[in-house]
Write a protein that holds these residues in place. Structure first.
Motif, PDB file in Angstrom:
ATOM      1  N   LEU A 101       0.820  -1.213   0.000  1.00 49.48           N
ATOM      2  CA  LEU A 101       0.000   0.000   0.000  1.00 49.48           C
ATOM      3  C   LEU A 101       0.859   1.271   0.000  1.00 49.48           C
ATOM      4  O   LEU A 101       0.469   2.295  -0.551  1.00 49.48           O
ATOM      5  N   LEU A 102       2.027   1.183   0.610  1.00 50.47           N
ATOM      6  CA  LEU A 102       2.913   2.349   0.675  1.00 50.47           C
ATOM      7  C   LEU A 102       3.858   2.441  -0.522  1.00 50.47           C
ATOM      8  O   LEU A 102       4.523   3.460  -0.711  1.00 50.47           O
ATOM      9  N   GLU A 103       3.905   1.379  -1.326  1.00 45.48           N
ATOM     10  CA  GLU A 103       4.820   1.345  -2.468  1.00 45.48           C
ATOM     11  C   GLU A 103       4.474   2.441  -3.479  1.00 45.48           C
ATOM     12  O   GLU A 103       3.306   2.699  -3.769  1.00 45.48           O
ATOM     13  N   GLY A 104       5.499   3.083  -3.992  1.00 46.28           N
ATOM     14  CA  GLY A 104       5.313   4.119  -5.007  1.00 46.28           C
ATOM     15  C   GLY A 104       5.185   5.511  -4.436  1.00 46.28           C
ATOM     16  O   GLY A 104       5.462   6.506  -5.128  1.00 46.28           O
ATOM     17  N   TYR A 105       4.769   5.610  -3.169  1.00 50.03           N
ATOM     18  CA  TYR A 105       4.585   6.942  -2.570  1.00 50.03           C
ATOM     19  C   TYR A 105       5.916   7.606  -2.240  1.00 50.03           C
ATOM     20  O   TYR A 105       5.957   8.808  -1.974  1.00 50.03           O
ATOM     21  N   GLN A 106       7.001   6.841  -2.271  1.00 49.48           N
ATOM     22  CA  GLN A 106       8.311   7.458  -2.088  1.00 49.48           C
ATOM     23  C   GLN A 106       8.739   8.197  -3.361  1.00 49.48           C
ATOM     24  O   GLN A 106       9.652   9.014  -3.335  1.00 49.48           O
ATOM     25  N   TYR A 107       8.056   7.901  -4.485  1.00 43.87           N
ATOM     26  CA  TYR A 107       8.365   8.560  -5.750  1.00 43.87           C
ATOM     27  C   TYR A 107       7.295   9.567  -6.165  1.00 43.87           C
ATOM     28  O   TYR A 107       7.529  10.393  -7.046  1.00 43.87           O
ATOM     29  N   SER A 108       6.127   9.458  -5.550  1.00 44.94           N
ATOM     30  CA  SER A 108       4.994  10.210  -6.070  1.00 44.94           C
ATOM     31  C   SER A 108       3.957  10.483  -4.981  1.00 44.94           C
ATOM     32  O   SER A 108       3.746   9.664  -4.099  1.00 44.94           O
ATOM     33  N   LYS A 109       3.291  11.642  -5.068  1.00 47.13           N
ATOM     34  CA  LYS A 109       2.200  11.938  -4.138  1.00 47.13           C
ATOM     35  C   LYS A 109       0.979  11.093  -4.456  1.00 47.13           C
ATOM     36  O   LYS A 109       0.228  10.700  -3.567  1.00 47.13           O
ATOM     37  N   SER A 110       0.778  10.832  -5.738  1.00 50.16           N
ATOM     38  CA  SER A 110      -0.354  10.026  -6.194  1.00 50.16           C
ATOM     39  C   SER A 110       0.126   9.142  -7.333  1.00 50.16           C
ATOM     40  O   SER A 110       0.083   9.536  -8.508  1.00 50.16           O
ATOM     41  N   PRO A 111       0.619   7.934  -7.028  1.00 55.07           N
ATOM     42  CA  PRO A 111       1.221   7.073  -8.058  1.00 55.07           C
ATOM     43  C   PRO A 111       0.355   6.868  -9.299  1.00 55.07           C
ATOM     44  O   PRO A 111       0.839   6.997 -10.425  1.00 55.07           O
ATOM     45  N   THR A 112      -0.913   6.557  -9.114  1.00 50.98           N
ATOM     46  CA  THR A 112      -1.783   6.282 -10.258  1.00 50.98           C
ATOM     47  C   THR A 112      -2.001   7.516 -11.120  1.00 50.98           C
ATOM     48  O   THR A 112      -1.911   7.453 -12.353  1.00 50.98           O
ATOM     49  N   ILE A 113      -2.280   8.644 -10.498  1.00 50.85           N
ATOM     50  CA  ILE A 113      -2.520   9.876 -11.252  1.00 50.85           C
ATOM     51  C   ILE A 113      -1.262  10.278 -12.019  1.00 50.85           C
ATOM     52  O   ILE A 113      -1.323  10.650 -13.197  1.00 50.85           O
ATOM     53  N   ASP A 114      -0.115  10.198 -11.374  1.00 49.07           N
ATOM     54  CA  ASP A 114       1.138  10.559 -12.036  1.00 49.07           C
ATOM     55  C   ASP A 114       1.426   9.624 -13.214  1.00 49.07           C
ATOM     56  O   ASP A 114       1.900  10.058 -14.258  1.00 49.07           O
ATOM     57  N   PHE A 115       1.135   8.344 -13.046  1.00 54.54           N
ATOM     58  CA  PHE A 115       1.356   7.376 -14.122  1.00 54.54           C
ATOM     59  C   PHE A 115       0.470   7.703 -15.326  1.00 54.54           C
ATOM     60  O   PHE A 115       0.934   7.739 -16.467  1.00 54.54           O
TER      61      PHE A 115
END
Length: 300
Positions: free
Chosen positions: A236-250
């Motif tokens: 659940l925390l994966e990706g948040y170290q790179y992004s505020k909103s992983p899905t939206i940024d992707f």
């Protein structure tokens, strides 16, 4: 209320058809396999994968299953789903080696149980990619389908004639956007992989269903519960170290025309876990809360 029931009550927006039946039948099958100490070999992998496919009504989306029980480059990972040909590959040797390394301090019986668990997680994960194709083709009205349709380039190869899509309820604007995609996404970049919604959802579902399927082992093997909940919250925390909103940024990175506003609207009132499952923006206090829950299982 215990942790298992609490989690089940929180999560209601994941698309797992006949979830109660899937959990019940797979729990019976796997518990009996563990009890009888069935050998984990290629034959077992084929049987397990076919059982999951049958229970999830995905036989139309998997044309072939291959299990490799010999040394393969670690970089290959533990499994793969090839959407253009609908093949699933499971790298059993690599899974064995991973279990030996990660659980080297456990006794033989416990290591064997974790081999069953990690094998199941990998198989369910790869099959989930086939389910993602199904969700998009059937145009299921859900947040999950909406996110997948906005983030999966390779879905275009599964859509037939334009008329077929119209019958499924797609609008002309959506059809043109889907059909006109030129190439599959590249997932080799680690940062991109970690914010990719289709991978995120496949991992989350695998850990989520595993929590319930293996719950009968928790009393005798507390480490099983600790590990599965830890894997779930860690994801659940994966990706948040790179992004505020992983899905939206992707989605913004790859798709200039998108349904981001609608996705945000439909996830606005989700609980912290579900916001994170779908890679939506989390406040710092929400990320801290997830981190607190993660550490709870790290310390058990």
């Amino acid at each position: 209320m215990d942790d298992v029931k609490t989690l089940r009550n929180k999560i209601s927006h994941l698309e797992i058809e006949n979830i109660d039946l899937v959990i019940e039948e797979l729990a019976k099958y796997l518990f009996l396999s563990i009890k009888n100490n069935r050998e984990i070999n290629n034959s077992f992998v084929y049987e397990l994968v076919n059982k999951i496919i049958e229970l999830r009504n995905l036989d139309c989306y998997v044309n072939n299953i291959i299990s490799y029980d010999y040394k393969i480059n670690k970089e290959t990972g533990f499994g793969a789903y090839y959407p253009k040909i609908s093949w699933i590959e499971v790298y059993l040797y690599n899974i064995r080696e991973m279990v030996k390394e990660e659980y080297k301090n456990l006794n033989k019986e416990e290591k064997n149980i974790f081999l069953y668990i990690r094998l199941f997680i990998i198989c369910f994960h790869e099959i989930e990619h086939a389910n993602q194709i199904k969700l998009c083709i059937e145009n299921i009205d859900s947040v999950e389908t909406l996110i997948l349709r906005n983030s999966m380039n390779y879905i275009r190869s599964y859509f037939g004639k334009k008329d077929n899509l119209v019958k499924k309820g797609y609008k002309n604007r959506e059809i043109d956007r889907i059909i006109n995609k030129q190439s599959d996404l590249e997932y080799d970049d680690k940062d991109i992989y970690l914010i990719n919604p289709s991978e995120r959802l496949a991992w989350v579902k695998s850990f989520f269903v595993s929590i319930f399927i293996f719950s009968s082992l928790y009393k005798k093997y507390p480490l099983v519960k600790q590990e599965l909940f830890y894997l779930f919250y860690d994801m659940l925390l994966e990706g948040y170290q790179y992004s505020k909103s992983p899905t939206i940024d992707f989605i913004q990175k790859f798709h200039k025309i998108n349904d981001i506003d609608l996705i945000k609207k439909r996830t606005m009132d989700f609980c912290i876990e579900e916001k994170s499952i779908f890679g939506m923006e989390l406040k710092n206090c929400e990320k801290n809360e997830l981190d607190k829950r993660l550490k709870k299982y790290l310390k058990m």
